[in-house]
Design a protein around this motif. Structure first.
Motif, PDB file in Angstrom:
ATOM      1  N   GLU A   1       0.829  -1.217   0.000  1.00 58.55           N
ATOM      2  CA  GLU A   1       0.000   0.000   0.000  1.00 58.55           C
ATOM      3  C   GLU A   1       0.859   1.260   0.000  1.00 58.55           C
ATOM      4  O   GLU A   1       0.624   2.193  -0.782  1.00 58.55           O
TER       5      GLU A   1
ATOM      6  N   GLU B   1      -5.361   4.036   1.076  1.00 63.73           N
ATOM      7  CA  GLU B   1      -4.296   3.043   1.275  1.00 63.73           C
ATOM      8  C   GLU B   1      -3.397   3.447   2.444  1.00 63.73           C
ATOM      9  O   GLU B   1      -2.909   2.593   3.181  1.00 63.73           O
TER      10      GLU B   1
ATOM     11  N   HIS C   1      -5.226   2.337   5.505  1.00 63.63           N
ATOM     12  CA  HIS C   1      -5.137   0.868   5.673  1.00 63.63           C
ATOM     13  C   HIS C   1      -3.749   0.488   6.198  1.00 63.63           C
ATOM     14  O   HIS C   1      -3.621  -0.271   7.159  1.00 63.63           O
TER      15      HIS C   1
ATOM     16  N   HIS D   1     -11.630  -2.313   5.496  1.00 67.41           N
ATOM     17  CA  HIS D   1     -10.599  -2.387   4.456  1.00 67.41           C
ATOM     18  C   HIS D   1     -11.217  -2.922   3.156  1.00 67.41           C
ATOM     19  O   HIS D   1     -10.984  -2.382   2.068  1.00 67.41           O
TER      20      HIS D   1
ATOM     21  N   GLU E   1     -11.492  -1.185  -0.518  1.00 71.02           N
ATOM     22  CA  GLU E   1     -10.856  -1.837  -1.676  1.00 71.02           C
ATOM     23  C   GLU E   1     -11.844  -1.932  -2.842  1.00 71.02           C
ATOM     24  O   GLU E   1     -11.469  -1.744  -3.995  1.00 71.02           O
TER      25      GLU E   1
HETATM   26 FE   FE2 Z   1      -5.690  -1.379   1.073  1.00 73.96          FE
END
Ligand code: FE2
Ligand code: FE2
Length: 277
Positions: A51, A81, A84, A166, A170
């Protein structure tokens, strides 16, 4: 907002959950199973490097992206990202690195490997790696959110919230890397090469090495039942790889587009769920 390159039909804005991992048992958070927990722990250890590397690769391209909608989506993609990677890194630091210190070495090797690839791979080929990663994460997310009880039955609530949030993000940003790749005139053969490179040099060795280490540290490495449970979890009915295999193959269709699979109902269901809390 008009755009000739963005294929994303969804707004990409979600609240970051406030998660505390204090009570989580890293070895058994997923349904009390070492195998299921360590499979996702391996992913948690692997993903932040990818990420953060995606962000470092996309940001310098921003001045060259004239498409306003795509430009905005790349910024949101990087924000997501980053969130995350930050949250998974915190979980990794608090629970994985303390109990499984060798993971830090694996992550460090991978960082070097990514920075080497970013320097020496042609730009389109390097971008295609992220197109492939995003395809995998979207496929996992689509199926994980469709049937959460199959992969996360009786899991720790906080860990489930982490993976659920998450997964939704995504899905929401699943076409951004693909659109950027196309914007920079990436073609079919490069797209396929990116997937092969990802599988052979990142995903397969990254997951196998981690799982081998985690199982050895948990002293279940030499038990036949470990591999039987893993095979069922990955390849059995509702298995992680079995469910996503058709999606994986769709990547090799020259007409492939990330939104061929409609993820809007899952995203809307999540938004309804969090607004009701
Ligand atoms: Fe991710
Ligand atoms: Fe992503």
């Amino acid at each position: 907002m008009t755009s000739t390159f963005s294929t994303s039909p969804v707004a990409m804005s979600f609240p970051i959950p406030n998660l505390v991992f204090d009570d989580c048992n890293p070895q058994r958070w997923n349904g009390g199973s070492v195998v299921k927990s360590q499979f996702w722990n391996s992913m948690s250890s692997l993903l932040p490097n990818i990420e953060f590397c995606a962000i470092r690769s996309l940001m310098p391209l921003m001045p060259q992206i004239d498409d306003v909608k795509l430009h905005e989506e790349v910024l949101l993609f990087c924000d997501q990202e980053n969130a995350h990677g930050t949250l998974h890194s915190r979980y990794n630091r608090e629970h994985l690195h303390t109990n499984y210190p060798y993971l830090k070495n694996i992550e460090s090797w991978e960082r070097h490997c990514f920075s080497w690839m970013s320097k020496f791979l042609p730009r389109r080929l390097f971008l295609s790696l992220f197109v492939a990663v995003e395809h995998w994460t979207a496929a996992f997310s689509q199926h994980g959110l469709s049937k959460p009880e199959a992969w996360f039955a009786e899991s720790d609530e906080t860990m489930f919230q982490l993976w659920e949030w998450h997964a939704v993000e995504e899905l929401a940003h699943k076409s951004v890397c693909y659109d950027v790749f196309r914007y920079f005139k990436g073609g079919y053969l490069t797209q396929v090469a990116g997937m092969l490179l990802l599988l052979l040099f990142i995903m397969l060795p990254g997951i196998c090495l981690r799982l081998g280490y985690l199982f050895a540290k948990d002293k279940v490495w030499w038990h036949l039942r470990t591999y039987r449970e893993l095979a069922i979890y990955l390849l059995g009915r509702d298995g992680v790889l079995r469910c996503t295999f058709k999606d994986f193959l769709s990547f090799f269709n020259p007409r492939f587009r990330p939104w061929d699979i409609d993820s809007l109902p899952l995203i809307k269901a999540y938004l309804t769920q969090i607004s009701a809390v």
